[in-house]
Design a protein around this motif. Structure first.
Motif, PDB file in Angstrom:
ATOM      1  N   ARG A 123      55.075  47.717  75.367  1.00 35.62           N
ATOM      2  CA  ARG A 123      54.693  46.658  74.859  1.00 35.62           C
ATOM      3  C   ARG A 123      55.513  46.665  73.502  1.00 35.62           C
ATOM      4  O   ARG A 123      55.262  47.711  72.727  1.00 35.62           O
ATOM      5  CB  ARG A 123      53.457  46.079  74.869  1.00 35.62           C
ATOM      6  N   LEU A 159      47.387  41.280  68.455  1.00 36.27           N
ATOM      7  CA  LEU A 159      48.427  41.910  69.249  1.00 36.27           C
ATOM      8  C   LEU A 159      48.959  43.391  68.671  1.00 36.27           C
ATOM      9  O   LEU A 159      49.224  44.094  69.617  1.00 36.27           O
ATOM     10  CB  LEU A 159      49.531  41.217  69.039  1.00 36.27           C
ATOM     11  N   ARG A 200      50.855  50.464  77.614  1.00 39.64           N
ATOM     12  CA  ARG A 200      50.876  50.041  76.133  1.00 39.64           C
ATOM     13  C   ARG A 200      52.388  50.728  75.506  1.00 39.64           C
ATOM     14  O   ARG A 200      52.867  49.755  74.536  1.00 39.64           O
ATOM     15  CB  ARG A 200      49.842  50.791  75.062  1.00 39.64           C
ATOM     16  N   THR A 254      41.946  39.588  77.727  1.00 38.33           N
ATOM     17  CA  THR A 254      43.438  39.987  77.007  1.00 38.33           C
ATOM     18  C   THR A 254      44.231  41.094  77.651  1.00 38.33           C
ATOM     19  O   THR A 254      45.272  41.325  78.087  1.00 38.33           O
ATOM     20  CB  THR A 254      43.457  39.868  75.369  1.00 38.33           C
ATOM     21  N   HIS A 266      47.348  46.205  71.016  1.00 40.60           N
ATOM     22  CA  HIS A 266      47.671  46.110  72.472  1.00 40.60           C
ATOM     23  C   HIS A 266      49.179  46.623  72.547  1.00 40.60           C
ATOM     24  O   HIS A 266      49.484  46.811  73.700  1.00 40.60           O
ATOM     25  CB  HIS A 266      47.666  44.754  73.181  1.00 40.60           C
ATOM     26  N   LEU A 317      47.537  41.350  80.228  1.00 38.70           N
ATOM     27  CA  LEU A 317      48.820  42.228  79.382  1.00 38.70           C
ATOM     28  C   LEU A 317      48.979  43.249  80.341  1.00 38.70           C
ATOM     29  O   LEU A 317      50.068  43.949  80.488  1.00 38.70           O
ATOM     30  CB  LEU A 317      48.268  42.570  77.974  1.00 38.70           C
ATOM     31  N   PHE A 356      56.895  40.796  72.393  1.00 44.26           N
ATOM     32  CA  PHE A 356      56.016  39.806  71.765  1.00 44.26           C
ATOM     33  C   PHE A 356      56.765  39.319  70.407  1.00 44.26           C
ATOM     34  O   PHE A 356      56.992  39.741  69.529  1.00 44.26           O
ATOM     35  CB  PHE A 356      54.563  40.108  71.587  1.00 44.26           C
TER      36      PHE A 356
END
Length: 344
Positions: free
Chosen positions: A155, A286, A152, A254, A289, A258, A272
């Motif tokens: 991201r 989103l 995580r 999902t 995440h 990911l 993203f």
């Protein structure tokens, strides 16, 4: 002798004399309070997980060190206990991506028309600005990994409260600036499923993307990722449109998809580009995440209420940053790019 008691004294103007006759209380300004009311904080409070230690062990726990940045008063109890660090484990059976090695070129003329960073171009003020932004992002990624946030931490969500505030512009420039790093690579994901624009911005074309991989388990994620001719830059399109994009993002698949984006690639940063938080729901989904979110606000457009509402919707993200776009004034006189002979 004539009575002179009603003759106004010296120094009184016509306005003062008019006020004596007609009064002007309704025209007086409202009194200014000595202390203004505090602004309303609309951000939802973050949920704190309880400690898992048994109650009998709390009596022997060492006091937690106080943080100098915290302004809250010390608890009345002489003993304070810090919650254990939660480690986000990545499943061991997640297979790394096996990319095909097929390289697709990015249209440099399209980058220039869109006002984006040119990878082989000269150093400009725009590049210098996003060098500063990417350094803050990478520092947050490093701290999150050290804190045990797992995949995580790699991201990053880029969004805005409302449309036309520059989120895609900032997401693409951040990815282009980050691709120049020597020790990491970046995967730019178009998560604006209703109005995707990453492919047209970069001059690429594709038919499948993230939503296809989420909706159909038979779609190979590797087949959706585009390897570009810019070293260190990968692109994952949005995919075919669907009316159930929010429902697919809340499914268990999902998290699996990911996790594969960074499996076996600890130096890969996933960015993203999501739809506006107040215009579509995928941004809030989103946010659950990602390790950090960058909320793009336009200097001449974004209002305070819209920003506060967007921060509330994104409150599931543990680290939210603000990026001011289209700002043409610097109190310090900062003008990046002139030092290199090029000014943006």
């Amino acid at each position: 002798m004539t009575d002179q008691s009603k003759i106004p004294g010296p120094g009184r103007s016509l306005f003062d004399r008019d006020e004596d006759v007609w009064g002007a209380d309704e025209l007086r300004p409202a009194p200014v309070p000595s202390e203004l009311a505090r602004p309303v904080n609309r951000q939802a409070p973050k949920r704190v997980e309880p400690a898992v230690s048994p109650l009998r062990d709390l009596q022997h726990a060492a006091p937690a060190p106080s943080s100098p940045a915290s302004s809250s008063p010390a608890p009345s109890s002489p003993v304070s206990v810090s919650a254990p660090q939660v480690q986000e484990a990545v499943p061991a059976d997640v297979a790394p991506l096996q990319l095909s090695g097929h390289i697709e070129p990015i249209d440099r003329e399209q980058l220039q028309r869109a006002g984006l960073i040119l990878p082989e171009g000269q150093v400009t003020g725009l590049l210098e600005e996003f060098r500063i932004v990417k350094r803050q992002v990478l520092n947050s990624v490093r701290k999150a990994r050290e804190a045990g946030k797992g995949a995580r931490a790699q991201r990053v969500l880029v969004c805005s409260p409302l449309p036309a505030e520059g989120k895609t512009f900032c997401a693409a420039n951040l990815a282009l600036a980050m691709a120049a790093e020597k020790d990491s690579e970046v995967l730019l994901v178009d998560a604006d499923f209703a109005k995707p624009s990453i492919l047209s911005t970069l001059g690429l074309s594709s038919s499948t993307g993230l939503m296809d991989a989420l909706a159909n388990p038979d779609v190979r994620l590797e087949d959706c990722i585009i390897e570009t001719d810019i070293a260190g830059l990968l692109v994952l399109p949005a995919g075919n449109q669907t009316n159930s994009d929010s429902e697919f993002l809340t499914s268990e698949r999902t998290a699996q998809v990911l996790d594969r984006l960074t499996a076996g690639a600890p130096n890969r940063i996933v960015i993203f580009d999501s739809p506006p938080a107040l215009a579509a729901s995928p941004a809030a989904e989103l946010a659950r995440h990602v390790g950090q979110a960058i909320v793009v606000t336009r200097a001449d457009r974004t209002g305070q209420s819209a920003l506060e509402d967007a921060l509330t919707l994104l409150s599931a993200c543990p680290d939210i940053k603000l990026l001011l776009n289209a700002a043409h004034f610097s109190p310090s006189g900062r003008r990046f790019g002139t030092y290199y002979g090029q000014e943006a």
